[in-house]
Design a protein around this motif. Structure first.
Motif, short mmCIF file in Angstrom:
data_model
loop_
_atom_site.label_atom_id
_atom_site.label_comp_id
_atom_site.label_asym_id
_atom_site.label_seq_id
_atom_site.Cartn_x
_atom_site.Cartn_y
_atom_site.Cartn_z
N ASP A 1 5.63 -2.48 -5.49
CA ASP A 1 5.15 -2.82 -6.84
C ASP A 1 4.69 -1.56 -7.58
O ASP A 1 4.93 -1.42 -8.78
N GLU B 1 -5.06 2.07 -0.46
CA GLU B 1 -4.66 1.38 0.77
C GLU B 1 -5.75 1.59 1.81
O GLU B 1 -6.07 2.72 2.16
N ALA B 2 -6.32 0.47 2.28
CA ALA B 2 -7.45 0.55 3.21
C ALA B 2 -7.00 0.89 4.62
O ALA B 2 -7.73 1.56 5.35
N ASP C 1 -2.43 -7.47 -4.71
CA ASP C 1 -1.43 -8.27 -4.01
C ASP C 1 -1.92 -8.40 -2.57
O ASP C 1 -1.46 -7.70 -1.68
N ASP D 1 -5.04 -4.37 6.32
CA ASP D 1 -6.33 -5.00 6.11
C ASP D 1 -6.02 -6.41 5.59
O ASP D 1 -5.43 -6.56 4.51
N ASP E 1 -10.89 1.59 0.58
CA ASP E 1 -11.10 0.15 0.43
C ASP E 1 -11.44 -0.11 -1.04
O ASP E 1 -12.38 0.49 -1.58
N TYR E 2 -10.69 -1.01 -1.67
CA TYR E 2 -10.93 -1.22 -3.11
C TYR E 2 -12.35 -1.69 -3.39
O TYR E 2 -12.87 -1.49 -4.48
C1 LIG Z 1 0.79 -7.60 0.65
S1 LIG Z 1 0.48 -5.90 0.88
C2 LIG Z 1 0.85 -5.21 -0.68
C3 LIG Z 1 2.30 -5.04 -0.89
C4 LIG Z 1 2.59 -4.19 -2.11
N1 LIG Z 1 2.24 -4.87 -3.34
C5 LIG Z 1 4.03 -3.73 -2.15
O1 LIG Z 1 4.68 -3.91 -3.20
O2 LIG Z 1 4.49 -3.17 -1.15
C6 LIG Z 1 -1.28 -5.80 0.86
C7 LIG Z 1 -1.82 -4.40 1.25
O3 LIG Z 1 -3.15 -4.29 0.77
C8 LIG Z 1 -3.94 -3.64 1.73
N2 LIG Z 1 -5.35 -4.04 1.52
C9 LIG Z 1 -5.92 -5.25 1.82
N3 LIG Z 1 -7.21 -5.24 1.52
C10 LIG Z 1 -7.49 -4.00 1.00
C11 LIG Z 1 -8.68 -3.39 0.51
N4 LIG Z 1 -9.86 -4.02 0.52
N5 LIG Z 1 -8.58 -2.13 0.01
C12 LIG Z 1 -7.39 -1.48 -0.01
N6 LIG Z 1 -6.24 -2.00 0.51
C13 LIG Z 1 -6.29 -3.25 0.99
C14 LIG Z 1 -3.38 -4.12 3.04
O4 LIG Z 1 -3.74 -3.25 4.11
C15 LIG Z 1 -1.89 -4.17 2.75
O5 LIG Z 1 -1.25 -2.98 3.09
#
Ligand SMILES: C[S@@+](CC[C@H](N)C(=O)[O-])C[C@H]1O[C@@H](n2cnc3c(N)ncnc32)[C@H](O)[C@@H]1O
Length: 264
Positions: free
Chosen positions: A111, A129-130, A182, A203, A163-164
């Motif tokens: 994305d 990315e966490a 996402d 995560d 971590d967001y």
């Molecule tokens: C479904 S994937 C996203 C896919 C992405 N939109 C793409 O187009 O490839 C969700 C990602 O968000 C990360 N994530 C989840 N919680 C997070 C947080 N609190 N902070 C940062 N990243 C996080 C996960 O580790 C994972 O790699």
């Protein structure tokens, strides 16, 4: 998670050096590959994940399969945009050249690549990315992967291993035009061969109301959340505007924040 860094067989000094650098960054132990199979390394060091530095990039060998960077659907989505077709994410974000996007859930960066293509040289896409291994592999891929025509869009994305929840709290109000989520939690474990290793490394926490409130503060124009069509998350987070393809199982919840960026 017990992780080992190694190389492909017969790596040469450049790959060994790169593997050693990555081992220091993660941090994780480096094991010289020699003539060992990955299975032998796995057993000997009781490793859950082995990251091999290869000439084609980094590959994380996980119990759920191999995780490596590839642009996935990004090239096709960009080709469709060039041919005048709609992209639901781009529409949901109201994305235009020059805008800034904070992708809070970078994952494989698909994305973010599409957003980077649309926002172009004057724009800015930052991907959070966490998960350390995911940030490492996607960051490395965005810097080095050779595509047919969209390398520039990959190279413009800034990757931050963060971590967001914490990152958003430290940002000034209105500092990005669009903040995007996402999250992982809706995806069933066996949905696709790409998602299974990602799920093991990622995560998997849910998006919380507190994080969403921070996103609303940070987004000058919109917060956008990607979800499955019949998910209860939109109602749970109080989101009423939901857009997406009529026949698509994926849709986007939108919160208009109605402000403009600090720099505007
Ligand atoms: C479904 S994937 C996203 C896919 C992405 N939109 C793409 O187009 O490839 C969700 C990602 O968000 C990360 N994530 C989840 N919680 C997070 C947080 N609190 N902070 C940062 N990243 C996080 C996960 O580790 C994972 O790699």
């Amino acid at each position: 998670m017990n992780c080992i860094i190694t190389t492909a067989v017969k790596p040469g000094s450049a790959l060994e050096e790169a593997a050693n650098t990555i081992a220091g960054q993660l941090p994780a132990p480096f094991v010289a590959r020699g003539s060992q199979s990955l299975e032998q390394i796995k057993v000997k060091y009781q490793a859950e994940v082995i990251i091999a530095v290869t000439r084609k990039g980094l590959v994380a060998h996980t119990p759920g399969g191999d995780f490596f960077f590839h642009p996935s659907m990004a090239e096709l989505r960009i080709k469709n945009l060039i041919n005048g077709k709609d992209d639901h994410m781009v529409n949901a974000m109201g994305l235009q050249e020059g805008m800034s996007v904070l992708d809070c859930t970078l994952g494989l960066g698909t994305d973010a690549i599409v957003a980077s293509y649309v926002t172009g040289v004057p724009g800015q896409v930052t991907g959070l990315e966490a998960a350390k291994i995911v940030a490492l592999i996607t960051g490395n891929g965005l810097r080095n992967y050779q595509t047919n025509s969209i390398d520039a869009a990959l190279r413009r994305i800034s990757v931050v291993n963060a971590d967001y929840q914490h990152y958003l709290a430290g940002l000034p109000a209105g500092s990005f035009d669009v903040v995007y989520f996402d999250p992982m939690f809706r995806r069933p474990i066996a949905s696709s061969s790409n998602i299974k290793p990602l799920r093991l490394l990622a995560d998997n926490r849910e998006l919380t109301t507190a994080a969403l409130q921070q996103a609303v503060r940070v987004a000058g124009k919109r917060v956008v959340i990607k979800e499955t069509r019949h998910s209860s998350i939109f109602a749970g987070l109080g989101i009423q505007t939901i857009v997406g393809g009529k026949y698509s199982s994926i849709c986007y919840g939108i919160i208009e924040t109605g402000r403009t960026k600090c720099s505007d």
